[in-house]
Design a protein around this motif. Structure first.
Motif, short mmCIF file in Angstrom:
data_model
loop_
_atom_site.label_atom_id
_atom_site.label_comp_id
_atom_site.label_asym_id
_atom_site.label_seq_id
_atom_site.Cartn_x
_atom_site.Cartn_y
_atom_site.Cartn_z
N VAL A 304 0.95 -1.06 0.00
CA VAL A 304 -0.07 0.03 -0.14
C VAL A 304 0.91 1.23 -0.17
CG1 VAL A 304 -1.84 1.27 1.50
CG2 VAL A 304 -1.75 -1.31 1.16
N LYS A 305 0.63 2.25 -0.85
CA LYS A 305 1.25 3.48 -0.85
C LYS A 305 0.73 4.47 0.18
CE LYS A 305 2.95 5.40 -4.54
NZ LYS A 305 3.23 5.97 -5.92
N LEU A 306 1.96 4.94 1.35
CA LEU A 306 1.40 5.92 2.26
C LEU A 306 2.03 7.28 1.67
CD1 LEU A 306 2.97 3.79 5.39
CD2 LEU A 306 0.58 3.84 4.44
N ALA A 307 1.58 8.08 2.49
CA ALA A 307 1.93 9.70 2.24
C ALA A 307 3.52 9.54 2.27
CB ALA A 307 1.17 10.54 3.25
N ASP A 308 4.25 8.93 3.17
CA ASP A 308 5.71 9.11 3.41
C ASP A 308 6.44 7.77 2.99
OD1 ASP A 308 4.64 7.75 5.45
OD2 ASP A 308 5.35 8.81 7.07
N GLY A 309 5.77 6.94 2.14
CA GLY A 309 6.56 5.68 1.70
C GLY A 309 5.55 4.74 1.50
N TYR A 310 5.76 3.23 1.99
CA TYR A 310 5.01 2.18 1.40
C TYR A 310 4.76 1.37 2.38
CZ TYR A 310 7.13 4.40 -2.78
OH TYR A 310 7.34 4.98 -3.65
N ARG A 311 3.74 0.59 2.33
CA ARG A 311 3.60 -0.48 3.73
C ARG A 311 3.51 -1.89 3.06
NH1 ARG A 311 -1.16 0.83 7.75
NH2 ARG A 311 0.77 1.55 8.76
N PHE A 312 4.18 -2.75 3.78
CA PHE A 312 4.08 -4.10 3.00
C PHE A 312 3.57 -4.96 4.30
CE2 PHE A 312 7.59 -1.52 1.48
CZ PHE A 312 7.53 -1.82 0.00
N THR A 313 2.68 -5.91 3.84
CA THR A 313 1.84 -6.54 4.87
C THR A 313 1.88 -7.92 4.77
OG1 THR A 313 0.14 -6.58 3.24
CG2 THR A 313 0.27 -4.60 4.73
N LYS A 314 0.90 -8.82 5.50
CA LYS A 314 0.81 -10.17 5.66
C LYS A 314 2.03 -10.89 6.11
CE LYS A 314 -3.25 -10.29 2.90
NZ LYS A 314 -3.78 -10.79 1.44
N ALA A 315 2.65 -10.52 7.28
CA ALA A 315 4.00 -10.73 7.69
C ALA A 315 3.94 -12.34 8.05
CB ALA A 315 4.53 -10.10 8.55
N GLY A 316 4.80 -12.97 7.91
CA GLY A 316 5.20 -14.55 8.31
C GLY A 316 6.69 -14.91 8.91
N GLY A 317 6.79 -15.63 9.74
CA GLY A 317 8.15 -15.65 10.15
C GLY A 317 8.15 -16.32 11.54
N THR A 318 9.25 -16.12 12.42
CA THR A 318 9.54 -16.80 13.65
C THR A 318 9.93 -15.44 14.62
OG1 THR A 318 11.70 -17.52 13.13
CG2 THR A 318 9.81 -18.90 12.75
N TYR A 319 9.44 -15.65 15.94
CA TYR A 319 9.92 -14.64 16.97
C TYR A 319 10.49 -15.71 18.43
CZ TYR A 319 9.70 -11.64 20.98
OH TYR A 319 10.13 -10.91 22.01
N ASP A 320 11.62 -15.55 18.85
CA ASP A 320 12.19 -16.20 20.08
C ASP A 320 12.49 -15.25 20.97
OD1 ASP A 320 13.54 -17.80 21.63
OD2 ASP A 320 14.25 -19.08 20.19
N ALA A 321 11.47 -15.47 22.07
CA ALA A 321 11.64 -14.36 23.03
C ALA A 321 12.72 -14.71 23.97
CB ALA A 321 10.40 -14.33 23.92
N SER A 322 13.21 -15.97 24.07
CA SER A 322 14.11 -16.46 25.04
C SER A 322 15.43 -16.00 24.28
CB SER A 322 14.23 -18.00 25.11
OG SER A 322 13.10 -18.49 25.93
#
Length: 505
Positions: A304-322
């Motif tokens: 999506v185009k923003l007023a000051d750049g772009y937005r990329f969506t529908k993220a996927g991946g991993t997060y490891d809090a430890s």
């Protein structure tokens, strides 16, 4: 009614306020002129104009593309952010026409392309138009060996500036929006082609000056001392009653509940959703969509185009809090084309890899080049800590990698050097099925979505107020006279304080 001599400066300030409210579209006269029989022009001194012209132009000149240099002359100074300070400003403010004018010392010279580009700006001036809403910046421009005097470079929106008053009549107009004039568009050109179109956004300007009043302070009679209140007077001994009453009781109101405690368990797992807000580099966007490359920027897929750049969506991946790590990719594509098809860059599959040590990178798939690490990100302490299952990074500083510098190029020449500052990066990702993105769609620091397909967006700022005076935000006709009121008010307040000091002495 004749106003006593000792009250005339105060009455004059009130008259200026009344006149400013009714100004509207009064015709502008020269700053040195004033209405017959009206008050003489007020002197402005010690002025400074802080202005960078246009950051993308400075980057273009000093970057690898033009391989040039910028040099200040005749007392102008280069500031830490790369902009310029033109100093020793002198001018006038006409209290009848509300015209403002100031001339500054110093110049700046831009050279590049092995001498083919050579532009010098000198004798820089700022002028305020009728009613104080608008203004302009002019300069003597030397280009191709020829000098043009007083070329209008920028149109100013003085009404949108933040105004403050300091000691001694000092007045500051901060964050003045500036746009390129038609004449200025011809100045910013190379090989006969303008780099920017008329109306292009320029760097914001800051104007500081000191208004000098010539009114002589008149001694005032010392006020008679007020009688001291009797010991039994109202409020003498009972003033602390409410304080004592407030301190009674058992603490917080009984109806308040203690904040809920978390179970203390860190959240880890797959990333379920998210968004990345990034503009790559504003000067590159301006270069492509401006008059120089005569190109466009388009978004596809889940971008999506923003007023000051772009937005990329529908993220996927991993997060490891430890381990305090994040590895996430975003969907969507942005494509830049220009120079009649000779420039064609596609970016997709943006990825962010980050660790708690503060090291992070941002990469993307670049058409015909594969996956390229574009930027290094500088994270703060605990930046990857999840709150309610959401990891948020806001306006993270980003710098260009050596690999990325090879991507931003045209005709084999890199436009930017390794380490060049890029647009800041913001993202928000959710971990777990119950977590939700904040704000219903916009992460902190993001602009306003404007739709896809190259649509243009804009951000409207709030009207500034006369902060130092405590006045409300000017509206309607009064807003038109805000600049005049600030200058006149600064001098009037200063004169009043001087009279008060003499009276007490």
């Amino acid at each position: 009614m004749t106003v006593p001599a000792r009250r005339r400066p105060l009455a004059l300030a009130a008259a200026v306020a009344t006149a400013a409210a009714a100004l509207g579209a009064t015709a502008l006269t020269a700053p040195a002129a004033h209405a017959a029989g009206g008050p003489p022009p007020m002197t402005l001194k010690d002025g400074t104009l802080g202005w960078g012209l246009k950051k993308s132009f400075r980057d273009y000149v000093e970057g690898g593309f033009a391989n040039g240099a910028i040099k200040t002359t005749d007392g102008a100074q280069r500031t830490a952010d790369g902009s310029f300070a033109f100093t020793d400003g002198k001018g006038t403010y006409d209290m009848s026409t509300h015209a403002v004018g100031s001339t500054f010392k110093g110049g700046v010279r831009f050279t590049g392309h092995e001498g083919e580009l050579d532009i010098t700006f000198a004798d820089v001036k700022l002028a305020g138009d009728a009613g104080g809403k608008t203004g302009r910046i002019t300069a003597d421009v030397t280009k191709d060996g020829k000098t043009q005097d007083d070329v209008p470079i920028a149109a100013l929106d003085l009404a949108a500036a933040k105004r403050t008053m300091g000691a001694g009549g000092k007045v500051t107009f901060d964050g003045i929006p500036a746009t390129l004039t038609a004449e200025g568009a011809k100045v910013f050109s190379y090989q006969g082609r303008s780099m920017y179109k008329q109306g292009a956004e320029l760097d914001k300007a800051t104007f500081t000056t000191t208004a000098v009043t010539d009114a002589q302070p008149q001694p005032q009679p010392k006020p008679k001392p007020k009688p001291e209140p009797s010991e039994g007077g109202e409020g003498k001994k009972d003033g602390g009653a409410s304080k004592n009453d407030a301190s009674k009781g058992d603490g917080a109101p009984k109806g308040d509940k203690a904040p809920a405690k978390s179970d203390g368990k860190p959240v880890s797992g797959p990333v379920s959703d998210g968004r990345l807000d990034w503009g790559l580099k504003k000067s590159f966007r301006d270069y492509v969509t401006g008059g120089f490359a005569q190109g466009k920027a388009e978004v596809f897929g889940d971008a999506v185009k923003l007023a000051d750049g772009y937005r990329f969506t529908k993220a996927g991946g991993t997060y490891d809090a430890s381990a305090n790590t994040l590895d996430v990719a975003f969907k969507g594509e942005v494509r830049f084309t220009g120079h009649e098809g000779q420039l064609d860059l596609r970016f997709s599959n943006f990825k962010v890899k980050a660790s708690g040590s503060g090291d992070a990178t941002l990469s993307a798939d670049v058409a015909s080049k594969g996956t390229v690490t574009l930027a290094k990100l500088k994270l703060g302490a605990n930046a990857l800590k999840a709150t309610n299952g959401v990891v948020t990074l806001s306006a993270v500083p980003a710098t260009l990698t050596a690999e990325g510098a090879g991507v931003f190029s045209y005709q084999g020449r890199a436009m930017y050097k390794e380490g060049t500052a890029l647009d800041p990066v913001s993202l928000a990702v959710t971990v777990g099925k119950n977590a939700k993105l904040p704000g219903g769609g916009q992460s902190a620091g993001a602009g306003t979505p404007t739709g896809g397909g190259g649509a243009k967006g804009g951000v409207t700022g709030e009207e500034a107020s006369l902060a130092a005076t405590g006045a409300d935000t000017p509206t309607g006709p009064l807003l038109g006279g805000a600049v005049a009121l600030t200058l006149a008010g600064g001098a009037a307040v200063y004169a009043t304080r001087r009279r008060s000091a003499l009276a007490k002495g």
